[in-house]
Write a protein that holds these residues in place. Structure first.
Motif, PDB file in Angstrom:
ATOM      1  N   ALA A 208      -7.411  23.335  -3.106  1.00 22.82           N
ATOM      2  CA  ALA A 208      -7.921  22.052  -2.635  1.00 22.82           C
ATOM      3  C   ALA A 208      -9.442  21.997  -2.728  1.00 22.82           C
ATOM      4  CB  ALA A 208      -7.480  21.808  -1.197  1.00 22.82           C
ATOM      5  N   ASN A 209      -9.944  20.791  -2.852  1.00 24.30           N
ATOM      6  CA  ASN A 209     -11.399  20.604  -2.917  1.00 24.30           C
ATOM      7  C   ASN A 209     -12.049  20.665  -1.545  1.00 24.30           C
ATOM      8  OD1 ASN A 209     -11.518  20.212  -5.746  1.00 24.30           O
ATOM      9  ND2 ASN A 209     -10.839  18.101  -5.508  1.00 24.30           N
ATOM     10  N   ASP A 210     -11.351  20.099  -0.544  1.00 27.66           N
ATOM     11  CA  ASP A 210     -11.952  19.993   0.792  1.00 27.66           C
ATOM     12  C   ASP A 210     -10.993  20.478   1.867  1.00 27.66           C
ATOM     13  OD1 ASP A 210     -14.400  18.489  -0.060  1.00 27.66           O
ATOM     14  OD2 ASP A 210     -12.901  16.984  -0.631  1.00 27.66           O
ATOM     15  N   LYS A 211     -11.543  20.808   3.015  1.00 27.13           N
ATOM     16  CA  LYS A 211     -10.730  21.161   4.174  1.00 27.13           C
ATOM     17  C   LYS A 211      -9.991  19.927   4.682  1.00 27.13           C
ATOM     18  CE  LYS A 211     -13.598  24.975   5.899  1.00 27.13           C
ATOM     19  NZ  LYS A 211     -14.378  25.462   7.054  1.00 27.13           N
ATOM     20  N   SER A 212      -8.827  20.165   5.305  1.00 27.02           N
ATOM     21  CA  SER A 212      -8.087  19.043   5.894  1.00 27.02           C
ATOM     22  C   SER A 212      -7.242  19.519   7.062  1.00 27.02           C
ATOM     23  CB  SER A 212      -7.199  18.356   4.843  1.00 27.02           C
ATOM     24  OG  SER A 212      -6.131  19.194   4.463  1.00 27.02           O
ATOM     25  N   VAL A 213      -6.709  18.562   7.783  1.00 29.44           N
ATOM     26  CA  VAL A 213      -5.732  18.801   8.845  1.00 29.44           C
ATOM     27  C   VAL A 213      -4.371  18.479   8.244  1.00 29.44           C
ATOM     28  CG1 VAL A 213      -4.967  18.137  11.145  1.00 29.44           C
ATOM     29  CG2 VAL A 213      -7.415  18.112  10.574  1.00 29.44           C
TER      30      VAL A 213
ATOM     31  N   LYS B 297      -6.361  13.869  15.121  1.00 28.63           N
ATOM     32  CA  LYS B 297      -7.027  15.168  15.000  1.00 28.63           C
ATOM     33  C   LYS B 297      -7.978  15.181  13.808  1.00 28.63           C
ATOM     34  CE  LYS B 297      -7.482  19.306  16.671  1.00 28.63           C
ATOM     35  NZ  LYS B 297      -7.894  19.552  18.068  1.00 28.63           N
ATOM     36  N   ALA B 298      -7.533  14.588  12.704  1.00 32.72           N
ATOM     37  CA  ALA B 298      -8.382  14.540  11.511  1.00 32.72           C
ATOM     38  C   ALA B 298      -9.663  13.754  11.773  1.00 32.72           C
ATOM     39  CB  ALA B 298      -7.599  13.917  10.354  1.00 32.72           C
ATOM     40  N   LYS B 299      -9.537  12.649  12.496  1.00 33.31           N
ATOM     41  CA  LYS B 299     -10.726  11.857  12.830  1.00 33.31           C
ATOM     42  C   LYS B 299     -11.651  12.640  13.748  1.00 33.31           C
ATOM     43  CE  LYS B 299      -8.663   7.271  12.212  1.00 33.31           C
ATOM     44  NZ  LYS B 299      -8.175   6.043  12.882  1.00 33.31           N
ATOM     45  N   GLU B 300     -11.055  13.354  14.702  1.00 37.60           N
ATOM     46  CA  GLU B 300     -11.846  14.159  15.645  1.00 37.60           C
ATOM     47  C   GLU B 300     -12.656  15.220  14.914  1.00 37.60           C
ATOM     48  OE1 GLU B 300     -10.768  17.743  18.702  1.00 37.60           O
ATOM     49  OE2 GLU B 300      -9.443  15.990  18.757  1.00 37.60           O
ATOM     50  N   LEU B 301     -12.061  15.829  13.880  1.00 37.62           N
ATOM     51  CA  LEU B 301     -12.730  16.898  13.130  1.00 37.62           C
ATOM     52  C   LEU B 301     -13.502  16.377  11.921  1.00 37.62           C
ATOM     53  CD1 LEU B 301      -9.867  19.578  13.189  1.00 37.62           C
ATOM     54  CD2 LEU B 301     -11.900  19.482  14.642  1.00 37.62           C
ATOM     55  N   ASN B 302     -13.453  15.051  11.725  1.00 35.60           N
ATOM     56  CA  ASN B 302     -14.122  14.410  10.578  1.00 35.60           C
ATOM     57  C   ASN B 302     -13.612  15.002   9.259  1.00 35.60           C
ATOM     58  OD1 ASN B 302     -15.870  12.542   9.392  1.00 35.60           O
ATOM     59  ND2 ASN B 302     -17.567  14.008   9.307  1.00 35.60           N
ATOM     60  N   MET B 303     -12.296  15.132   9.182  1.00 32.54           N
ATOM     61  CA  MET B 303     -11.639  15.644   7.978  1.00 32.54           C
ATOM     62  C   MET B 303     -10.546  14.674   7.543  1.00 32.54           C
ATOM     63  SD  MET B 303     -11.137  19.680   8.792  1.00 32.54           S
ATOM     64  CE  MET B 303     -12.546  20.737   9.172  1.00 32.54           C
TER      65      MET B 303
ATOM     66  N   ASN C  92      -5.634  28.489   0.067  1.00 32.89           N
ATOM     67  CA  ASN C  92      -5.578  27.567  -1.081  1.00 32.89           C
ATOM     68  C   ASN C  92      -5.800  26.105  -0.691  1.00 32.89           C
ATOM     69  OD1 ASN C  92      -4.928  29.926  -2.366  1.00 32.89           O
ATOM     70  ND2 ASN C  92      -3.096  29.146  -3.394  1.00 32.89           N
ATOM     71  N   LEU C  93      -5.069  25.658   0.315  1.00 32.51           N
ATOM     72  CA  LEU C  93      -5.187  24.247   0.715  1.00 32.51           C
ATOM     73  C   LEU C  93      -6.349  24.009   1.685  1.00 32.51           C
ATOM     74  CD1 LEU C  93      -1.494  22.975   1.081  1.00 32.51           C
ATOM     75  CD2 LEU C  93      -3.007  22.932  -0.903  1.00 32.51           C
ATOM     76  N   LYS C  94      -6.976  25.076   2.127  1.00 32.47           N
ATOM     77  CA  LYS C  94      -8.157  24.983   3.005  1.00 32.47           C
ATOM     78  C   LYS C  94      -7.848  24.194   4.279  1.00 32.47           C
ATOM     79  CE  LYS C  94     -11.303  25.290  -0.939  1.00 32.47           C
ATOM     80  NZ  LYS C  94     -12.374  24.633  -1.723  1.00 32.47           N
TER      81      LYS C  94
END
Length: 303
Positions: A12-17, A40-46, A112-114
């Motif tokens: 993956a290019n970027d980290k995610s939830v 959760k993704a919004k909270e972590l800005n991901m 791999n998927l970060k």
């Protein structure tokens, strides 16, 4: 929403939830999990992501198509409505099936998927022969400093919400109750194919629908339903069964569409089942059959 087709070596290019699960039906319990994912993704800005197998895992393991509540196409439409950013779609094969729980979590997800944070249901299992459980996932997440959120079981009116429970409701004709637990109408996507034209001759033409995946088969009978054609919604009286008065062979999904007379052969349609009206009946004559169809149509008109 971005749909990314991947294999076990994808980086993956970027980290995610990420949310993990099968999500067949995307019922109200799943939606609670997915809402937590988006939050959760919004909270972590991901970005929020989901890992989906292109076909049910049992298709590969048992070499037989499994009965489904939703096609992937329908799943993805709902995911997009909820606000999911990424769907990672992967083919379940020998490489995936034989991953140990440790390899699946640490190498595939975290590396791999970060993945930075994981959202799962209380009964989630993973890895070879489902040997990984919630306790193992907790240990692996703690070891790798990964945030883990476990969603508790959801009960509605005393019933534990699960895809299996909803499948059984549909099989018994209780589609109205199933729809409440799904949060949307049970929907069969498919293409309109040619039939024997008997309904057309008797003044009740039907659209014969060939489902595009192996859906859970509702109890045979007539259903109040809606059919979506080219984005427009029409009422329909739909018979699901073997048409015992005329043919009594092979499953048929036949929708008489109210106030509609266009030719739609070959078109992709979506059939939403709303309510069970009556069981399938073998009539003594075709005339008796069409008298009953007239009553069925009136019930749908008066909805």
């Amino acid at each position: 929403m971005e749909i990314i087709k991947i294999d076990k070596d994808y980086i993956a290019n970027d980290k995610s939830v990420i949310a993990l699960g099968n999500f067949d039906g995307v019922h109200l319990g799943h939606r609670e999990l997915l809402k937590t994912l988006v939050s959760k993704a919004k909270e972590l800005n991901m970005k929020s992501s989901i890992l989906i197998f292109k076909e049910h895992t049992k298709n590969f393991i048992y070499k037989e198509k499994q009965f489904l509540l939703t096609s992937n196409e329908e799943k993805y439409r709902i995911f997009e409505e909820i606000g999911i950013d990424i769907v990672y779609e992967i083919i379940f094969n020998e490489d995936i099936m034989t991953m140990t729980p440790e390899y699946f979590a640490e190498d595939f997800l975290f590396n791999n998927l970060k993945i930075n944070s994981v959202i799962v249901g209380f009964d989630y299992t993973f890895g070879y022969k489902a040997s990984g459980n919630i306790e193992i996932l907790k240990e692996l997440c703690e070891k790798n400093n990964i945030d883990l959120n476990i969603i508790k079981p959801v009960e509605i009116e005393g019933d534990l919400l699960s895809s299996t429970y909803i499948r059984n409701l549909i099989k018994s004709g209780q589609v109205d109750k199933a729809n409440k637990l799904l949060g949307h109408c049970y929907t069969i996507d498919g293409y309109v194919i040619h039939g024997k034209q008997l309904g057309n001759k008797m003044g009740y033409p039907t659209a014969n629908i060939e489902p595009d995946v192996k859906y859970v088969i509702p109890m045979y009978g007539v259903y109040d339903s809606d059919i979506i054609i080219d984005g427009k919604v029409y009422k329909a009286a739909t018979n699901i069964g073997k048409n015992p008065t005329i043919e009594n062979e092979g499953l048929r999904v036949e929708a008489h569409i109210l106030n509609f007379s266009e030719s739609i052969y070959g078109k992709k349609v979506a059939l939403r089942l709303i309510k069970f009206l009556r069981p399938e009946i073998k009539f003594d004559t075709v005339d008796e059959l069409f008298k009953q169809i007239a009553k069925d149509v009136k019930d749908v008109e008066n909805r």
